[in-house]
Scaffold this active site. Sequence first.
Site, PDB file in Angstrom:
ATOM      1  N   GLY A  10      65.461  20.241  52.513  1.00  0.00           N
ATOM      2  CA  GLY A  10      66.914  20.111  52.357  1.00  0.00           C
ATOM      3  C   GLY A  10      67.656  21.435  52.427  1.00  0.00           C
ATOM      4  O   GLY A  10      67.057  22.499  52.630  1.00  0.00           O
ATOM      5  N   PHE A  11      68.944  21.350  52.256  1.00  0.00           N
ATOM      6  CA  PHE A  11      69.844  22.507  52.350  1.00  0.00           C
ATOM      7  C   PHE A  11      69.421  23.623  51.386  1.00  0.00           C
ATOM      8  O   PHE A  11      69.071  24.738  51.801  1.00  0.00           O
ATOM      9  CB  PHE A  11      71.260  21.995  52.058  1.00  0.00           C
ATOM     10  CG  PHE A  11      72.316  23.031  51.812  1.00  0.00           C
ATOM     11  CD1 PHE A  11      72.399  24.182  52.582  1.00  0.00           C
ATOM     12  CD2 PHE A  11      73.271  22.826  50.818  1.00  0.00           C
ATOM     13  CE1 PHE A  11      73.400  25.127  52.355  1.00  0.00           C
ATOM     14  CE2 PHE A  11      74.270  23.752  50.591  1.00  0.00           C
ATOM     15  CZ  PHE A  11      74.328  24.912  51.352  1.00  0.00           C
ATOM     16  N   ILE A  12      69.371  23.320  50.102  1.00  0.00           N
ATOM     17  CA  ILE A  12      69.048  24.354  49.118  1.00  0.00           C
ATOM     18  C   ILE A  12      67.532  24.585  49.063  1.00  0.00           C
ATOM     19  O   ILE A  12      67.069  25.729  49.050  1.00  0.00           O
ATOM     20  CB  ILE A  12      69.616  23.977  47.733  1.00  0.00           C
ATOM     21  CG1 ILE A  12      71.149  23.880  47.822  1.00  0.00           C
ATOM     22  CG2 ILE A  12      69.193  24.994  46.671  1.00  0.00           C
ATOM     23  CD1 ILE A  12      71.831  23.358  46.570  1.00  0.00           C
ATOM     24  N   ASP A  55      57.381  10.843  48.686  1.00  0.00           N
ATOM     25  CA  ASP A  55      58.512  10.587  47.796  1.00  0.00           C
ATOM     26  C   ASP A  55      58.131  10.993  46.367  1.00  0.00           C
ATOM     27  O   ASP A  55      57.005  10.722  45.944  1.00  0.00           O
ATOM     28  CB  ASP A  55      58.808   9.079  47.865  1.00  0.00           C
ATOM     29  CG  ASP A  55      60.146   8.727  47.270  1.00  0.00           C
ATOM     30  OD1 ASP A  55      60.318   8.953  46.050  1.00  0.00           O
ATOM     31  OD2 ASP A  55      61.012   8.238  48.008  1.00  0.00           O
ATOM     32  N   ALA A  76      64.448  17.961  44.870  1.00  0.00           N
ATOM     33  CA  ALA A  76      64.590  16.652  45.529  1.00  0.00           C
ATOM     34  C   ALA A  76      65.531  15.771  44.719  1.00  0.00           C
ATOM     35  O   ALA A  76      65.345  15.608  43.515  1.00  0.00           O
ATOM     36  CB  ALA A  76      63.225  15.980  45.635  1.00  0.00           C
ATOM     37  N   ALA A  77      66.544  15.238  45.356  1.00  0.00           N
ATOM     38  CA  ALA A  77      67.488  14.362  44.645  1.00  0.00           C
ATOM     39  C   ALA A  77      68.369  13.653  45.645  1.00  0.00           C
ATOM     40  O   ALA A  77      68.563  14.115  46.769  1.00  0.00           O
ATOM     41  CB  ALA A  77      68.365  15.182  43.696  1.00  0.00           C
ATOM     42  N   TYR A 179      75.943  10.160  39.955  1.00  0.00           N
ATOM     43  CA  TYR A 179      75.178  11.370  40.254  1.00  0.00           C
ATOM     44  C   TYR A 179      75.147  12.286  39.031  1.00  0.00           C
ATOM     45  O   TYR A 179      74.090  12.807  38.640  1.00  0.00           O
ATOM     46  CB  TYR A 179      75.817  12.081  41.452  1.00  0.00           C
ATOM     47  CG  TYR A 179      75.246  13.432  41.743  1.00  0.00           C
ATOM     48  CD1 TYR A 179      73.952  13.564  42.252  1.00  0.00           C
ATOM     49  CD2 TYR A 179      75.989  14.595  41.517  1.00  0.00           C
ATOM     50  CE1 TYR A 179      73.419  14.821  42.523  1.00  0.00           C
ATOM     51  CE2 TYR A 179      75.459  15.846  41.791  1.00  0.00           C
ATOM     52  CZ  TYR A 179      74.176  15.962  42.286  1.00  0.00           C
ATOM     53  OH  TYR A 179      73.650  17.193  42.543  1.00  0.00           O
ATOM     54  N   LYS A 183      71.949  13.664  36.845  1.00  0.00           N
ATOM     55  CA  LYS A 183      71.614  15.087  36.687  1.00  0.00           C
ATOM     56  C   LYS A 183      71.455  15.444  35.208  1.00  0.00           C
ATOM     57  O   LYS A 183      70.563  16.193  34.829  1.00  0.00           O
ATOM     58  CB  LYS A 183      72.690  15.972  37.340  1.00  0.00           C
ATOM     59  CG  LYS A 183      72.548  16.056  38.838  1.00  0.00           C
ATOM     60  CD  LYS A 183      71.394  16.983  39.211  1.00  0.00           C
ATOM     61  CE  LYS A 183      70.676  16.586  40.463  1.00  0.00           C
ATOM     62  NZ  LYS A 183      69.455  17.344  40.742  1.00  0.00           N
ATOM     63  N   ASN A 208      79.780  25.046  43.531  1.00  0.00           N
ATOM     64  CA  ASN A 208      79.933  24.491  44.880  1.00  0.00           C
ATOM     65  C   ASN A 208      79.176  25.339  45.896  1.00  0.00           C
ATOM     66  O   ASN A 208      79.667  26.374  46.333  1.00  0.00           O
ATOM     67  CB  ASN A 208      81.418  24.368  45.228  1.00  0.00           C
ATOM     68  CG  ASN A 208      82.081  23.300  44.379  1.00  0.00           C
ATOM     69  OD1 ASN A 208      82.223  23.471  43.171  1.00  0.00           O
ATOM     70  ND2 ASN A 208      82.455  22.198  44.984  1.00  0.00           N
TER      71      ASN A 208
HETATM   72  C1  UD1 Z   1      80.552  18.959  44.693  1.00  0.00           C
HETATM   73  C2  UD1 Z   1      79.577  17.889  45.061  1.00  0.00           C
HETATM   74  C3  UD1 Z   1      78.775  17.512  43.878  1.00  0.00           C
HETATM   75  C4  UD1 Z   1      78.035  18.746  43.413  1.00  0.00           C
HETATM   76  C5  UD1 Z   1      79.036  19.835  43.118  1.00  0.00           C
HETATM   77  C6  UD1 Z   1      78.353  21.130  42.744  1.00  0.00           C
HETATM   78  C7  UD1 Z   1      79.914  16.195  46.762  1.00  0.00           C
HETATM   79  C8  UD1 Z   1      80.756  15.094  47.287  1.00  0.00           C
HETATM   80  N1  UD1 Z   1      80.308  16.760  45.616  1.00  0.00           N
HETATM   81  O1  UD1 Z   1      81.527  18.439  43.762  1.00  0.00           O
HETATM   82  O2  UD1 Z   1      77.838  16.505  44.177  1.00  0.00           O
HETATM   83  O3  UD1 Z   1      77.274  18.503  42.274  1.00  0.00           O
HETATM   84  O4  UD1 Z   1      79.877  20.074  44.208  1.00  0.00           O
HETATM   85  O5  UD1 Z   1      77.597  21.605  43.805  1.00  0.00           O
HETATM   86  O6  UD1 Z   1      78.931  16.565  47.358  1.00  0.00           O
HETATM   87  N2  UD1 Z   1      88.594  17.984  49.052  1.00  0.00           N
HETATM   88  C9  UD1 Z   1      89.614  18.184  49.961  1.00  0.00           C
HETATM   89  N3  UD1 Z   1      89.473  17.678  51.215  1.00  0.00           N
HETATM   90  C10 UD1 Z   1      88.351  16.974  51.609  1.00  0.00           C
HETATM   91  C11 UD1 Z   1      87.301  16.784  50.671  1.00  0.00           C
HETATM   92  C12 UD1 Z   1      87.457  17.306  49.388  1.00  0.00           C
HETATM   93  O7  UD1 Z   1      90.634  18.798  49.661  1.00  0.00           O
HETATM   94  O8  UD1 Z   1      88.285  16.549  52.772  1.00  0.00           O
HETATM   95  C13 UD1 Z   1      88.772  18.539  47.676  1.00  0.00           C
HETATM   96  C14 UD1 Z   1      88.447  17.540  46.578  1.00  0.00           C
HETATM   97  O9  UD1 Z   1      89.562  16.753  46.277  1.00  0.00           O
HETATM   98  C15 UD1 Z   1      88.073  18.479  45.435  1.00  0.00           C
HETATM   99  C16 UD1 Z   1      87.448  19.684  46.142  1.00  0.00           C
HETATM  100  O10 UD1 Z   1      87.851  19.602  47.500  1.00  0.00           O
HETATM  101  O11 UD1 Z   1      89.224  18.886  44.758  1.00  0.00           O
HETATM  102  C17 UD1 Z   1      85.959  19.776  46.079  1.00  0.00           C
HETATM  103  O12 UD1 Z   1      85.401  18.587  46.548  1.00  0.00           O
HETATM  104  P1  UD1 Z   1      83.826  18.422  46.827  1.00  0.00           P
HETATM  105  O13 UD1 Z   1      83.328  19.438  47.766  1.00  0.00           O
HETATM  106  O14 UD1 Z   1      83.567  17.000  47.124  1.00  0.00           O
HETATM  107  O15 UD1 Z   1      83.153  18.906  45.528  1.00  0.00           O
HETATM  108  P2  UD1 Z   1      83.110  18.713  43.987  1.00  0.00           P
HETATM  109  O16 UD1 Z   1      83.818  17.514  43.507  1.00  0.00           O
HETATM  110  O17 UD1 Z   1      83.543  20.020  43.504  1.00  0.00           O
END
Ligand code: UD1
Length: 363
Positions: A10-12, A55, A76-77, A179, A183, A208
Site C-alpha cells: 500500500g501507499f504507506i 489476508d 494493513a487496513a 473507520y 482504529k 493527513n
Molecule cells: C483523512 C482520511 C482519513 C484519515 C485521515 C488521517 C479519507 C477520506 N479521510 O481524513 O481516513 O484517517 O485523513 O490520515 O481518506 N475536501 C475538499 N474537497 C474534496 C474533498 C475533501 O475540500 O474534494 C475537504 C474536506 O471537506 C475536509 C478536508 O478536505 O475538510 C480533508 O478531507 P479528507 O482528505 O477526506 O481528510 P480527513 O477528513 O482529514
Amino acid sequence: MRVLVTGAAGFIGSHILEAARGLGYEVRGFDSLTPAVHDGMPAYIPDDTDMVVADVRDAGAVTRALDGVDVVCHQAALVGLGVDLSDLPGYCDVNITGTATLLNAMGQAGVQRLVLASSMVVYGEGAYDCARHGRVRPAPRARDDLAAGQFEPRCPQCGEALVTATVTEDAAMDPRNAYAASKLAQEHLAATWARLTGGRSVALRYHNVYGPRMPRDTPYSGVAAIFRSALEKGAAPQVFEDGRQQRDFVHVTDVAAANLLALAATEEGSQVPAGSAHSYNVASGHPHTVGEMAAALAGEFGGGLMPEVTGNFRLGDVRHIVASPAAAEQGLGFRARVGFSEGIAEFARAPLREPARVPATLS
Ligand code: UD1
C-alpha cells in the site's frame, strides 16, 4: 532484525518497506493485494522482496509469515471513512478481527514488538478553547448550520466562537465513523495484547498523509490526491466549506521515518517498557488550510486553474484537526523533515497509484 510489514503493497506500507530495507533490516511484506485496491503486485515493489500474499484474517498465513520475525509493523487496513451503516461490518472484520488475529498469532509465536498504524480520526474534532469555558468538546456540526455557511463549531455551553488548539495524545477519544471506531479498537486491542503478553506496542496516529503512490482519485482518497487528480484532468479543485478548515499535511516519507523510530522504540531497553502501549501523533506540526493546500497545488500546475471554494460540505467532516508533534519528538525522536512547499511541489509531479480495475463481481 526481521520486520513483518503488513499492508506492504500500500501507499504507506510500501514506503516503510523501502525505508526499512534501506536501513539494512530483513523485511518481509504481507499484503492481501485485494482486487478492490490493487491490480496485482504494484511495480514499485522490488522483485526480490520477500512478500506473502495473504489476508491478515487468515490465522494460518499470519502464523507462517511470523516465522523468524522480531517485530511487526501493522499497516494493513480498510481505509477511508465509512460513509453509512452498511460499512460497519467491513471495517470491523478487516480492521478489528484482522488485528485480533494478528495479535493472537504474535502471542502464540512469541513476537513481542508491535508498531500499529492509527489515525487522528480517533479524536473526532480537534481541540478548541472557549474564552469563558476553557477547553471544550463541540458536538458534531449540524446539517442546518453547515447549510447556512456556519462552519466553525461553537462553544457547547455558551454558543460563542472558539479558538483552535493543538490536539495532544491525552485528548478524549471521540471516533465518529466506522473507520475511526475500528482504529481506536485496534489501539485498545494492542494495549490488551501488550498487557497479556508483556509485549511492547507503539500506535502512530497519522495526520493527513500525502506523497508519491497515494491512491489516485477514489471515494477513499484523501483530499490531496483528489485535488491533484482534478488538476491533471484540467479541472479546478473543488474546495468544500469556506476552505479555511485546517489540517496537518505530513509527507509519507516522514511517516515511514516515524515508523522506523517506533520500531526501534519497542526494542528491549528502549523507550517502551514491557507490557505497555504508547500512542503518538505523527504530524508535521505546521498546519495549513485546505484552501492553502489547493492553491499551492494549483500553483504547481501553472496557476491557470485556481481552486473553487464551493461552500459544499460533507456531513461528518471535522472542521479543524491539528496536532502537537511534541510527544513524538520527545518519545521517539521524530521530527518531520519535508516542508509543505517542498512536499507539495514534489507531490504535483509524483506518480500516484492507479485505481484497480475492479472485476464486475466485486464492484
Ligand atoms: C483523512 C482520511 C482519513 C484519515 C485521515 C488521517 C479519507 C477520506 N479521510 O481524513 O481516513 O484517517 O485523513 O490520515 O481518506 N475536501 C475538499 N474537497 C474534496 C474533498 C475533501 O475540500 O474534494 C475537504 C474536506 O471537506 C475536509 C478536508 O478536505 O475538510 C480533508 O478531507 P479528507 O482528505 O477526506 O481528510 P480527513 O477528513 O482529514
